[in-house]
Write an enzyme that holds these catalytic residues in place. Structure first.
Site, short mmCIF file in Angstrom:
data_model
loop_
_atom_site.label_atom_id
_atom_site.label_comp_id
_atom_site.label_asym_id
_atom_site.label_seq_id
_atom_site.Cartn_x
_atom_site.Cartn_y
_atom_site.Cartn_z
N ASP A 131 -10.08 17.39 101.50
CA ASP A 131 -10.73 18.68 101.79
C ASP A 131 -11.59 18.48 103.04
O ASP A 131 -11.72 17.36 103.54
CB ASP A 131 -11.59 19.16 100.59
N ASP A 181 -9.32 18.42 107.68
CA ASP A 181 -9.37 19.83 108.09
C ASP A 181 -7.92 20.22 108.33
O ASP A 181 -7.25 19.62 109.19
CB ASP A 181 -10.20 19.95 109.39
N GLY A 183 -11.59 22.94 95.85
CA GLY A 183 -11.61 24.35 95.45
C GLY A 183 -11.50 24.53 93.94
O GLY A 183 -11.36 23.56 93.19
N GLN A 184 -11.52 25.81 93.51
CA GLN A 184 -11.47 26.12 92.07
C GLN A 184 -10.20 25.56 91.45
O GLN A 184 -10.22 24.92 90.40
CB GLN A 184 -11.51 27.65 91.88
N LEU A 185 -9.05 25.76 92.11
CA LEU A 185 -7.77 25.26 91.57
C LEU A 185 -7.59 23.79 91.94
O LEU A 185 -7.24 22.96 91.09
CB LEU A 185 -6.63 26.10 92.15
N ARG A 214 -14.71 18.73 103.28
CA ARG A 214 -15.99 18.07 102.97
C ARG A 214 -15.74 16.92 101.99
O ARG A 214 -14.68 16.83 101.37
CB ARG A 214 -16.96 19.06 102.29
N TYR A 270 -6.21 38.94 103.49
CA TYR A 270 -5.76 37.90 102.55
C TYR A 270 -4.31 38.18 102.16
O TYR A 270 -3.46 37.29 102.20
CB TYR A 270 -6.65 37.92 101.31
C1 VAH Z 1 -8.80 36.28 94.67
N1 VAH Z 1 -8.70 34.70 92.80
O1 VAH Z 1 -9.42 37.01 93.93
C2 VAH Z 1 -8.06 35.08 94.04
C3 VAH Z 1 -6.65 35.46 93.74
C4 VAH Z 1 -5.27 37.05 92.46
C5 VAH Z 1 -6.60 36.74 92.90
O2 VAH Z 1 -5.90 35.60 94.89
O3 VAH Z 1 -8.72 36.46 95.85
#
Ligand code: VAH
Length: 318
Positions: A32, A51, A9-11, A34, A140
């Site tokens: 990850d 996974d 991922g990005q982080l 993949r 989220y």
């Molecule tokens: C998002 N980059 O946009 C993530 C993060 C605070 C934003 O959780 O969902």
């Protein structure tokens, strides 16, 4: 040894490299769902397919490799999650509870991030306190608040050394962001160099907390190395480096690319998410409890992002 989930991922991709530099490549296992393509820096150390819904496989890796720290990053971000709420719940919560169970059974320490997305419309938008109302209206955000509570529970009930921060939008040049609401603040730099212009899906006047990736990576290391006796909050520390709206980042880019122009094509879904997040959060607790600090403000980040992206994208004429 450290196990990282969501290493592609990005982080995760940048954290894996930084932790290998910090603790030795063989002590950081990237995982990850993949496999990275050949030549990926992720393959310059131990890498396993995992996974996070497969708790059994996670437990095997932790036991076989004698992992003592789990950094759990695998999750769906806000915009993607909003398109697949049930799947987002399954991955974000199913993966988290698996990782916490493995941490409990193997007595490892544990890091997983929350987000400014853990706040909602009834949260104070300015100087959002460390302890305040959290009624997020995105799936989220629901998984982030649930995750914060679950990590607190595993600490209080089982003594698992869980730690975490509420990340702002993260901006980096190594790996593109994956489905977040704050991704515009990364895309704008790429388009400024490739096209000399950017069409923003977030409206002017929409302020969100942001942080340059190097500061985010340092914050994780600092928190994980902090003296646990000093941690009053432990999980979900508010952290941020800056707060800006699209107009401010465009103005900073114009200082480097004078012909840069910005237009708006607001995306109602991601604008709707951003409207319910804070303008700027208070991060005093992180400073007091583990010495949180950042190096990059908007000017320094913009200078570095454009320099690094010119090289990465091989662009010389802008
Ligand atoms: C998002 N980059 O946009 C993530 C993060 C605070 C934003 O959780 O969902």
């Amino acid at each position: 040894k450290i196990l990282i989930t969501g290493a592609m991922g990005q982080l995760g991709s940048e954290l894996t490299t930084v932790l290998r530099d910090h603790y030795g490549a063989n002590n950081v296992i990237g995982t990850d769902i993949r496999r990275p393509e050949e030549g990926s820096p992720l393959l310059e150390g131990p890498y396993e397919l995992l996974d996070v819904l497969d708790g059994q496989k996670m437990a095997e890796i932790v036991k076989n490799e004698k992992v003592d720290t789990i950094i759990h990053l695998a999750a769906l971000l806000s915009a993607t999650a909003e398109r697949n709420p049930k799947f987002a719940w399954d991955i974000n919560m199913g993966g988290l509870v698996n990782a916490l169970e493995v941490a409990r059974e193997n007595n490892t320490s544990f890091f997983t991030p929350s987000s400014i997305g853990a706040f909602g419309p009834s949260t104070p938008k300015k100087d959002t306190p460390q302890d305040t109302i959290q009624r997020p209206t995105t799936i989220y955000g629901v998984t982030k608040v649930s995750g914060e509570l679950l990590c607190d529970y595993y600490f209080q009930k089982f003594g698992v050394d869980t730690r975490g921060v509420r990340f702002p939008g993260l901006i980096g040049y190594v790996t593109p962001p994956g489905g977040g609401t704050t991704d515009y603040a990364v895309d704008i730099y790429y388009d400024a160099l490739k096209k000399g212009s950017y069409e923003s899906y977030i409206d002017k006047g929409t302020f969100m907390d942001m942080m340059y990736m190097p500061d985010a990576l340092n914050a994780i290391i600092q928190l994980m190395e902090a003296d646990p006796k000093k941690l009053i909050h432990r999980n979900a520390f508010n952290i941020s480096a800056m707060s800006f709206d699209p107009e401010m980042i465009a103005a900073e880019i114009k200082k480097h690319i004078p012909e840069f122009t910005m237009t708006y094509q607001v995306d109602p879904v991601r604008q709707g998410i951003a409207n319910n997040w804070p303008d700027n959060i208070d991060f005093t607790a992180a400073i007091e409890e583990w010495g949180f600090k950042t190096e990059y403000d908007l000017a320094a980040m913009t200078k570095d992002m454009l320099e690094k992206l010119r090289i990465k994208l091989n662009i010389k004429d802008r």
